[in-house]
Structures are given as C-alpha cells and as structure tokens.
Design a protein around this motif. Sequence first.
Motif, PDB file in Angstrom:
ATOM      1  N   LYS A   1      72.142  43.624  67.752  1.00 37.11           N
ATOM      2  CA  LYS A   1      73.318  44.475  67.953  1.00 37.11           C
ATOM      3  C   LYS A   1      73.551  44.812  69.418  1.00 37.11           C
ATOM      4  CE  LYS A   1      75.340  48.854  66.364  1.00 37.11           C
ATOM      5  NZ  LYS A   1      75.154  50.035  65.474  1.00 37.11           N
ATOM      6  N   HIS A   2      72.450  45.042  70.171  1.00 36.06           N
ATOM      7  CA  HIS A   2      72.596  45.504  71.555  1.00 36.06           C
ATOM      8  C   HIS A   2      72.159  44.456  72.577  1.00 36.06           C
ATOM      9  CE1 HIS A   2      73.520  49.627  70.294  1.00 36.06           C
ATOM     10  NE2 HIS A   2      72.571  49.490  69.382  1.00 36.06           N
ATOM     11  N   ASP A   3      71.942  43.231  72.131  1.00 35.26           N
ATOM     12  CA  ASP A   3      71.594  42.130  73.035  1.00 35.26           C
ATOM     13  C   ASP A   3      70.350  42.467  73.865  1.00 35.26           C
ATOM     14  OD1 ASP A   3      71.765  39.665  74.255  1.00 35.26           O
ATOM     15  OD2 ASP A   3      73.195  40.332  75.779  1.00 35.26           O
ATOM     16  N   LEU A   4      69.284  42.853  73.178  1.00 36.27           N
ATOM     17  CA  LEU A   4      68.033  43.210  73.840  1.00 36.27           C
ATOM     18  C   LEU A   4      67.084  42.016  73.872  1.00 36.27           C
ATOM     19  CD1 LEU A   4      67.374  46.632  72.050  1.00 36.27           C
ATOM     20  CD2 LEU A   4      68.621  46.245  74.189  1.00 36.27           C
ATOM     21  N   THR A   5      66.135  42.058  74.785  1.00 38.58           N
ATOM     22  CA  THR A   5      65.057  41.070  74.846  1.00 38.58           C
ATOM     23  C   THR A   5      63.733  41.813  74.767  1.00 38.58           C
ATOM     24  OG1 THR A   5      66.371  39.598  76.251  1.00 38.58           O
ATOM     25  CG2 THR A   5      63.995  39.220  76.186  1.00 38.58           C
ATOM     26  N   VAL A   6      62.940  41.522  73.754  1.00 41.91           N
ATOM     27  CA  VAL A   6      61.646  42.184  73.595  1.00 41.91           C
ATOM     28  C   VAL A   6      60.648  41.565  74.571  1.00 41.91           C
ATOM     29  CG1 VAL A   6      59.758  42.705  72.012  1.00 41.91           C
ATOM     30  CG2 VAL A   6      62.114  42.694  71.173  1.00 41.91           C
ATOM     31  N   LEU A   7      60.035  42.412  75.398  1.00 44.40           N
ATOM     32  CA  LEU A   7      59.086  41.949  76.406  1.00 44.40           C
ATOM     33  C   LEU A   7      57.633  42.188  76.013  1.00 44.40           C
ATOM     34  CD1 LEU A   7      60.874  43.226  79.652  1.00 44.40           C
ATOM     35  CD2 LEU A   7      61.064  40.978  78.563  1.00 44.40           C
ATOM     36  N   ASP A   8      57.374  43.313  75.317  1.00 48.14           N
ATOM     37  CA  ASP A   8      55.987  43.638  74.991  1.00 48.14           C
ATOM     38  C   ASP A   8      55.961  44.723  73.915  1.00 48.14           C
ATOM     39  OD1 ASP A   8      53.271  43.478  75.103  1.00 48.14           O
ATOM     40  OD2 ASP A   8      53.037  44.522  77.014  1.00 48.14           O
ATOM     41  N   VAL A   9      54.796  44.872  73.282  1.00 44.91           N
ATOM     42  CA  VAL A   9      54.572  45.924  72.290  1.00 44.91           C
ATOM     43  C   VAL A   9      53.720  47.010  72.941  1.00 44.91           C
ATOM     44  CG1 VAL A   9      53.640  46.464  70.016  1.00 44.91           C
ATOM     45  CG2 VAL A   9      54.646  44.222  70.443  1.00 44.91           C
TER      46      VAL A   9
ATOM     47  N   ARG B   1      64.120  44.444  77.463  1.00 42.42           N
ATOM     48  CA  ARG B   1      65.041  44.249  78.585  1.00 42.42           C
ATOM     49  C   ARG B   1      66.446  44.532  78.063  1.00 42.42           C
ATOM     50  NH1 ARG B   1      63.289  42.700  83.605  1.00 42.42           N
ATOM     51  NH2 ARG B   1      62.394  40.739  82.858  1.00 42.42           N
ATOM     52  N   LEU B   2      67.112  45.472  78.692  1.00 42.51           N
ATOM     53  CA  LEU B   2      68.463  45.834  78.274  1.00 42.51           C
ATOM     54  C   LEU B   2      69.463  44.784  78.742  1.00 42.51           C
ATOM     55  CD1 LEU B   2      68.352  49.604  79.286  1.00 42.51           C
ATOM     56  CD2 LEU B   2      67.907  48.640  77.023  1.00 42.51           C
ATOM     57  N   SER B   3      70.568  44.722  78.041  1.00 42.25           N
ATOM     58  CA  SER B   3      71.644  43.846  78.494  1.00 42.25           C
ATOM     59  C   SER B   3      72.278  44.445  79.745  1.00 42.25           C
ATOM     60  CB  SER B   3      72.696  43.687  77.394  1.00 42.25           C
ATOM     61  OG  SER B   3      73.309  44.936  77.115  1.00 42.25           O
ATOM     62  N   GLU B   4      72.986  43.647  80.486  1.00 41.34           N
ATOM     63  CA  GLU B   4      73.574  44.121  81.739  1.00 41.34           C
ATOM     64  C   GLU B   4      74.573  45.249  81.517  1.00 41.34           C
ATOM     65  OE1 GLU B   4      75.222  40.858  83.825  1.00 41.34           O
ATOM     66  OE2 GLU B   4      73.294  39.825  84.117  1.00 41.34           O
ATOM     67  N   THR B   5      75.200  45.294  80.350  1.00 46.36           N
ATOM     68  CA  THR B   5      76.208  46.328  80.090  1.00 46.36           C
ATOM     69  C   THR B   5      75.586  47.675  79.734  1.00 46.36           C
ATOM     70  OG1 THR B   5      76.331  45.612  77.780  1.00 46.36           O
ATOM     71  CG2 THR B   5      77.902  44.640  79.328  1.00 46.36           C
ATOM     72  N   ASN B   6      74.303  47.685  79.317  1.00 48.35           N
ATOM     73  CA  ASN B   6      73.672  48.936  78.874  1.00 48.35           C
ATOM     74  C   ASN B   6      72.540  49.399  79.785  1.00 48.35           C
ATOM     75  OD1 ASN B   6      75.303  49.134  76.605  1.00 48.35           O
ATOM     76  ND2 ASN B   6      73.919  47.890  75.359  1.00 48.35           N
ATOM     77  N   GLN B   7      72.387  48.799  80.949  1.00 49.79           N
ATOM     78  CA  GLN B   7      71.246  49.133  81.793  1.00 49.79           C
ATOM     79  C   GLN B   7      71.290  50.564  82.313  1.00 49.79           C
ATOM     80  OE1 GLN B   7      70.535  46.311  84.904  1.00 49.79           O
ATOM     81  NE2 GLN B   7      70.034  44.637  83.513  1.00 49.79           N
ATOM     82  N   ALA B   8      72.457  51.097  82.534  1.00 56.26           N
ATOM     83  CA  ALA B   8      72.554  52.424  83.140  1.00 56.26           C
ATOM     84  C   ALA B   8      72.768  53.530  82.116  1.00 56.26           C
ATOM     85  CB  ALA B   8      73.700  52.442  84.159  1.00 56.26           C
ATOM     86  N   ASP B   9      72.849  53.197  80.822  1.00 58.47           N
ATOM     87  CA  ASP B   9      73.183  54.205  79.816  1.00 58.47           C
ATOM     88  C   ASP B   9      72.328  53.999  78.572  1.00 58.47           C
ATOM     89  OD1 ASP B   9      74.317  56.169  78.335  1.00 58.47           O
ATOM     90  OD2 ASP B   9      76.248  55.168  78.041  1.00 58.47           O
ATOM     91  N   PHE B  10      71.474  55.002  78.270  1.00 52.48           N
ATOM     92  CA  PHE B  10      70.629  54.940  77.082  1.00 52.48           C
ATOM     93  C   PHE B  10      71.292  55.591  75.867  1.00 52.48           C
ATOM     94  CE2 PHE B  10      66.551  55.001  79.862  1.00 52.48           C
ATOM     95  CZ  PHE B  10      66.740  53.654  80.144  1.00 52.48           C
TER      96      PHE B  10
END
Length: 278
Positions: free
Chosen positions: A128-136, A145-154
């Motif tokens: 849904k939010h175009d995330l990349t899982v880096l670690d557990v 890793r957040l998508s470029e559109t959501n990097q500044a807003d949680f």
Amino acid sequence: MLSRASLMLVLFLMVSTPLSVAVMATTEASGESSETQATVLQLDAESERLELAASLWESMPAASVVSTPLMESTGMIHMASGSFDPLLGEGPETPMELRRAHDASHTGMAIIQLHQTDGTALDELVVKHDLTVLDVLHDEAWLVRLSETNQADFSVLQEEQAVRWVGHHQPGWRLAPSLLDQPSAHAALAVIPTPDLAVGGYAELATDMVRYGAVEASCDAWMCLVAVEATAARSLVHHLAHDGRVLWTEPTSEWRVHNALAWSIAGVQNVANNATFT
C-alpha cells in the motif's frame, strides 16, 4: 579278431551313450526343479515381508488446522544498544553527533512497530505504501525504507490500524556499542550494506568509504571489509552511521596475508618449480 574288437566298440557306444544323455537330462531336470523351488521360496519370503510391513504401518490421520491468536505486542524494540518502548521513551542514548532529528528525510529509513507479530499486515503495508523491508528489529518492529513521497511524513503510516508506532532510526543505532565511544580502537570494520543496494552500488560504496577515510575497502552483496587508521576512524564511523546505504557497522578482525599465501601471490612457487638453477 579285428571284427570282434569293432563289435565290442559298437556295443560299448550303444550302451554308454543313452546313459550319459540320461544323466545330463536328469541333472538339467534337477537344476530346473531347484531353481523353481528357490523362486517359490523367494516369492513366499517377499510376500511375508510385505504382509509384515503392512501390519506395522498405518495411514496418517487427516491433517487439521488449529487456529491460535496472534501474540499481542510487547511494546519493546530491541537494539544492540538497548531495548525500549517507543511510547514511553526515546530509545538508547547515543552521542549527539550520532543523532539526527529528521534522519528519514536523508536516508529514507524508518522503524515501523505493529500491534501484533502479523506478517500479513506488514505485507499489506509494504504494498500500500511502497515500502522496502530492510531488517527485522523484534519483537513486532521492522526497519523499512520509505518511498520518496512519504520520507518526510509519518502521519500516513501512523494512521494505519495495524501500526503501533513509526519513528526515525537514529544513526547511532546502526553502530556496534563499542564504536560509539572508542572508534579509533579498531583497525578493521565489517560493514553490512542495505539489501536494496543495487549491484553497481557496492563498488560506489567502497569508493566512498575510502573517501570517508578508510585505507582500503571492498564490498559484496553481504558485507564490506574496511581497513582504517586510528586517526581517521572517528570520521569514517560518523559517515557510515549517517549513510543510508549502510545497515550496520561493527569491529572485525584485521585480514593479514600469511607466509604460504604470500609465497603463492609473489610467484615464488613458480620460480622454484621452473628455475634451472635450483
């Protein structure tokens, strides 16, 4: 006299020939009978073994599905520097130069903690939010890793029902605790690159680490090995902690070439084998 001898020879042949044929026929018949009997016994033994095996084995019971509730969140996020509940504290302390108020704006890294250990919910968030899982990060937290559109807003992620907390992954948390206070005490570092780093990015990362102060660096898809002098160690560690391509940095053993390998690298063995003066 000659005719009498011939007659005796003929009589001997007439008498002896049927006997030899009869003996051969009897022997062949006896052999065939023995083989038949052995075959019958073998079949009987095989049948008995199959019957015994069938009596010892039983069909497995039908599979059943048992539903169990998902474990509720412990609320804790576990780091190498310490564990914390993000709703009750700010996490393990690190030196001020290893903290960054808006780290996600620079690296795209963020921690997502769910209410439950639910991989399905995480997969839905990733899509849904175009995330990349880096670690557990355990227990219910993941580094993404957040998508470029959501990097500044949680706020968009925080509104999701499955999400308990979203926050920054501080640079100091990406370092082994021993590097926080005395980075110059270690002459070699093991650096883990993020799993989303492309193939061409490993060579670029190694080049940048030399630019950061490393004596030498080499990278593959799993780990980078870095040699550093004490005078440049603090600067190198600081840059690695703030680099979004680096997942983790820790001290490691320094690699050294031993005599046997040096002998081979220098070509001494070839000289010893091919030289005419030895």
